[in-house]
Design a protein around this motif. Structure first.
Motif, PDB file in Angstrom:
ATOM      1  N   VAL A  28       0.852  -1.187   0.000  1.00  0.00           N
ATOM      2  CA  VAL A  28       0.000   0.000   0.000  1.00  0.00           C
ATOM      3  C   VAL A  28       0.890   1.241   0.000  1.00  0.00           C
ATOM      4  CG1 VAL A  28      -1.784   1.287   1.244  1.00  0.00           C
ATOM      5  CG2 VAL A  28      -1.777  -1.214   1.319  1.00  0.00           C
ATOM      6  N   VAL A  29       0.536   2.225  -0.815  1.00  0.00           N
ATOM      7  CA  VAL A  29       1.247   3.501  -0.795  1.00  0.00           C
ATOM      8  C   VAL A  29       0.764   4.286   0.419  1.00  0.00           C
ATOM      9  CG1 VAL A  29       1.689   5.657  -2.008  1.00  0.00           C
ATOM     10  CG2 VAL A  29       1.493   3.517  -3.297  1.00  0.00           C
ATOM     11  N   LEU A  30       1.648   4.470   1.392  1.00  0.00           N
ATOM     12  CA  LEU A  30       1.281   5.130   2.643  1.00  0.00           C
ATOM     13  C   LEU A  30       1.796   6.564   2.674  1.00  0.00           C
ATOM     14  CD1 LEU A  30       2.056   2.267   5.210  1.00  0.00           C
ATOM     15  CD2 LEU A  30      -0.177   2.950   4.320  1.00  0.00           C
ATOM     16  N   ARG A  31       0.969   7.449   3.232  1.00  0.00           N
ATOM     17  CA  ARG A  31       1.371   8.843   3.429  1.00  0.00           C
ATOM     18  C   ARG A  31       1.161   9.206   4.895  1.00  0.00           C
ATOM     19  NH1 ARG A  31      -0.886   8.589  -1.640  1.00  0.00           N
ATOM     20  NH2 ARG A  31       0.340   9.525  -3.330  1.00  0.00           N
ATOM     21  N   ARG A  32       2.136   9.922   5.446  1.00  0.00           N
ATOM     22  CA  ARG A  32       2.041  10.272   6.868  1.00  0.00           C
ATOM     23  C   ARG A  32       0.934  11.300   7.096  1.00  0.00           C
ATOM     24  NH1 ARG A  32       4.782   9.809  11.510  1.00  0.00           N
ATOM     25  NH2 ARG A  32       6.531   8.681  10.572  1.00  0.00           N
ATOM     26  N   ARG A  33       0.166  11.079   8.149  1.00  0.00           N
ATOM     27  CA  ARG A  33      -0.854  12.026   8.588  1.00  0.00           C
ATOM     28  C   ARG A  33      -0.788  12.079  10.115  1.00  0.00           C
ATOM     29  NH1 ARG A  33      -6.872  11.150   6.613  1.00  0.00           N
ATOM     30  NH2 ARG A  33      -5.934  11.859   4.625  1.00  0.00           N
ATOM     31  N   GLY A  34      -0.123  13.116  10.630  1.00  0.00           N
ATOM     32  CA  GLY A  34       0.082  13.193  12.075  1.00  0.00           C
ATOM     33  C   GLY A  34       1.007  12.076  12.533  1.00  0.00           C
ATOM     34  N   SER A  50      -9.165   5.466   3.594  1.00  0.00           N
ATOM     35  CA  SER A  50      -9.752   5.276   4.927  1.00  0.00           C
ATOM     36  C   SER A  50      -8.958   4.228   5.711  1.00  0.00           C
ATOM     37  CB  SER A  50     -11.216   4.826   4.802  1.00  0.00           C
ATOM     38  OG  SER A  50     -11.310   3.613   4.083  1.00  0.00           O
ATOM     39  N   PHE A  51      -7.826   3.821   5.144  1.00  0.00           N
ATOM     40  CA  PHE A  51      -6.972   2.776   5.724  1.00  0.00           C
ATOM     41  C   PHE A  51      -5.843   3.450   6.508  1.00  0.00           C
ATOM     42  CE2 PHE A  51      -3.360  -0.169   5.437  1.00  0.00           C
ATOM     43  CZ  PHE A  51      -3.947  -1.367   5.834  1.00  0.00           C
ATOM     44  N   THR A  52      -5.767   3.190   7.816  1.00  0.00           N
ATOM     45  CA  THR A  52      -4.766   3.837   8.656  1.00  0.00           C
ATOM     46  C   THR A  52      -3.820   2.803   9.252  1.00  0.00           C
ATOM     47  OG1 THR A  52      -6.117   3.697  10.654  1.00  0.00           O
ATOM     48  CG2 THR A  52      -6.386   5.656   9.297  1.00  0.00           C
ATOM     49  N   VAL A  53      -2.559   3.200   9.409  1.00  0.00           N
ATOM     50  CA  VAL A  53      -1.543   2.345  10.027  1.00  0.00           C
ATOM     51  C   VAL A  53      -0.911   3.131  11.162  1.00  0.00           C
ATOM     52  CG1 VAL A  53       0.608   1.079   9.692  1.00  0.00           C
ATOM     53  CG2 VAL A  53      -1.081   1.162   7.847  1.00  0.00           C
TER      54      VAL A  53
END
Length: 637
Positions: A28-34, A50-53
């Motif tokens: 999955v292409v992940l982007r930082r959010r906080g 809507s997918f969070t890690v």
């Protein structure tokens, strides 16, 4: 390979060493959010992420489809692998020593793992050798066959790693043993060479053949299929069974098809390698091949991991041999299909063509149309029974009826059987609707006692002494589920409330009513000493026990609404407890009230009075609980 139970220390070290962001970012292409990362969920289609890690919690959660868990759960769901398989793969990736629960199994497991890794390496080298040979002068005939006869382009040839085995008796042997210095016994165990029957030495298993690598679901070469380019028999030769390869447990192109199967919720099964390759080349990427064997239950279960609706389409030749192959394949999974556990369809291409031949003169859309029109397996069997039969002839009519009865007897699901009884009765009526009820009666008579009654549902007669079963109405069950879920969520996320909740449940003699909540609570009590990472420990426990975590996954994660629920935690706890107690008290109240109503005051005055006192006491409790609930639980949830 049968994996023994792994030692908890190995499992724990894997969980400690593995980083969920590292694992998930491979898919999955992940982007930082906080503090967290977000991306598009790999488990369902979405346009907005809507997918969070969470690196801190080492967990993932999707607010769209509610998928959630740790790194192990992510790989289990994505690759449809078992808990032990994922732990072993991660242990290899992070170079973690593997221990088993039984010490005596440890050495054997290490030996098997070491052997398997070496076999993967040898087979990968052989695949590279064959691919290189295809592009040399000696492979021109094989390349011409692929380009001209099979109409494959370079991209497809590379996608499936197609190659060529030179005609010499020891060409591959010399390359692997003398040039690459692999032990000859290892090359033999990989199924690539055989010892000579007379004298010393070995010879290549595959010679002057077009080579098709067979891969496992992770894309690793585990064997080969070789097609002759001459009149040599057999036309197709597969690798022998090895530590890695078992023809009856392997599906060709599943590594390429698994994503398409999940996306389309359907798997297409063909007979030959080139049928599967041709379908993928045409953009039909949910096709696999059965390696020329009748489908085994292991193969069926393997492919059905990737389809929720369990829809399987068998595409075998439309000639007699193809129909026989379809029948053989169905024979292995008949019980699953009769029970309705597999939605099985049969696709016969007209004029006896296979998928490869059909696509040379037709478009992908034409094949898609055939797929859409493919009949269900039972309908296909009925078509085969009726084929070349004249129902106006008494002999044919009798034979068809007997075969239909035999088919109907096998159908386990009563609704399905009743449908086909009516359907077959209409066929046997030859368009005369007046005969249909008679045909239905005749069929039912012949399939009895195997068949259940076909007629209208039988009403249940209630005698005067029959008591109604007291059940929680749907609305109350929903309220009870909300209350139990809220209490469990508070326990999981508000450490300071845990002792309060335990004490209140004991004091009020309350238990969780819904089975999935009851099981979760039992696991919580077993981990009662765990103060930190309770949620992670619970997830691990569910994975190890093979339990369905999806029923309670929404309790393990907090969204904005859940966070608001926890602002007034003490009041919410009391309201949830009161709600649970009220639903159960309401149930007891109705029970005693019904008993009181059914009791004759004159015949049994003592019973009548005891039931009256009992239901009245429960009514007073309900009033107390209503006072205790200062605000409605539905206002909170």
């Amino acid at each position: 390979m049968q994996i023994p139970r792994l030692h908890p220390d190995t499992i724990e070290e894997v969980k400690q060493r593995v980083d969920i962001v590292d694992v998930v970012s491979n898919y999955v292409v992940l982007r930082r959010r906080g503090k967290d990362f977000v991306g598009l969920c790999p488990f369902h289609d979405e346009k907005s992420p809507s997918f969070t890690v969470s690196p801190n919690k080492q967990m993932y959660y999707c607010f769209g489809c509610l998928a959630g868990g740790n790194a192990i759960k992510f790989l289990m769901d994505l690759g449809k692998q078992s808990f032990a398989e994922v732990v072993l793969d991660l242990a290899r990736r992070y170079q973690i020593p593997v221990q088993t629960l039984a010490p005596e199994q440890r050495q054997e497991l290490q030996r098997q793992l070491s052997l398997r890794e070496q076999l993967y390496e040898v087979l990968a080298s052989a695949a590279q050798f064959y691919q290189h040979a295809l592009r040399q002068s000696q492979g021109q005939g094989a390349m011409q066959y692929l380009r001209s006869d099979r109409l494959l382009n370079e991209a497809t040839i590379q996608q499936f790693g197609l190659g060529y085995a030179p005609p010499g008796w020891e060409t591959l042997h010399r390359y692997l043993v003398e040039d690459k210095h692999y032990p000859v016994q290892l090359v033999e165990k990989a199924g690539l060479i055989k010892p000579r029957k007379e004298g010393n030495g070995y010879y290549d298993v595959f010679r002057d053949r077009l080579m098709i690598p067979i891969r496992d679901v992770q894309g690793r070469v585990i064997g080969f299929g070789g097609r002759t380019l001459t009149d040599e028999q057999p036309k197709y030769l597969n690798s022998p069974d090895t530590e890695l390869f078992n023809k009856g447990k392997t599906l060709f192109a599943l590594d390429e098809a698994k994503a398409g199967i999940s996306q389309l919720d359907q798997v297409v099964v063909v007979e030959g390698y080139f049928d599967a390759i041709a379908l993928h080349a045409a953009g039909i990427n949910n096709a696999v091949a059965s390696l020329g064997t009748a489908l085994s239950l292991e193969q069926v279960r393997l492919m059905l991991r990737y389809t929720d609706s369990k829809q399987l389409v068998l595409n075998f030749d439309a000639d007699k041999a193809g129909n026989n192959a379809a029948s053989r394949a169905i024979g292995e999974i008949a019980d699953l299909a009769y029970k309705g556990e597999v939605k099985l369809k049969i696709l016969n291409i007209p004029d006896g063509k296979d998928a490869d031949e059909f696509l040379r003169s037709h478009s992908r859309e034409d094949y898609d149309q055939l797929l859409a029109n493919a009949p269900l397996w039972i309908d296909w069997q009925i078509q085969q029974i009726l084929k070349d039969r004249n129902l106006k002839q008494a002999t044919d009519f009798q034979q068809v009826t007997q075969e239909i009865v035999k088919l109907l007897k096998n159908i386990v699901n009563s609704d399905t059987r009743n449908y086909y009884v009516s359907y077959c009765a209409e066929i046997l009526s030859l368009g005369d609707a007046r005969l249909t009820p008679l045909r239905v009666e005749n069929l039912l008579t012949q399939i009895a006692p195997t068949a259940a009654t076909y007629s209208q549902p039988v009403p249940i007669k209630r005698s005067d002494n029959t008591r109604k079963v007291s059940q929680i109405p749907t609305t109350e069950k929903s309220l009870l589920e909300q209350a139990e879920a809220l209490l469990l969520r508070i326990y999981l996320h508000c450490r300071e409330q845990r002792q309060v909740i335990i004490a209140e449940l004991e004091e009020r003699c309350l238990e969780f009513s819904l089975s999935h909540h009851r099981f979760l609570w039992s696991q919580i009590l077993e981990l009662i000493e765990v103060e930190v990472d309770l949620i992670s420990k619970l997830q691990d426990r569910y994975l190890e026990l093979g339990e369905d975590v999806s029923l309670i996954s929404h309790l393990l994660h907090l969204n904005e609404i859940n966070k608001k629920e926890l602002i007034r935690t003490p009041q919410v706890v009391q309201a949830a407890l009161a709600c649970m107690q009220r639903v159960l008290t309401e149930k007891r109240y109705r029970h005693f009230f019904e008993l009181w109503q059914e009791t004759d005051h004159e015949a049994e005055p003592e019973k009548w009075e005891s039931y009256y006192k009992a239901f009245y006491a429960e009514k007073l409790k309900l009033q107390e609980l209503d006072e205790q609930r200062k605000f409605s639980l539905t206002d909170l949830v």
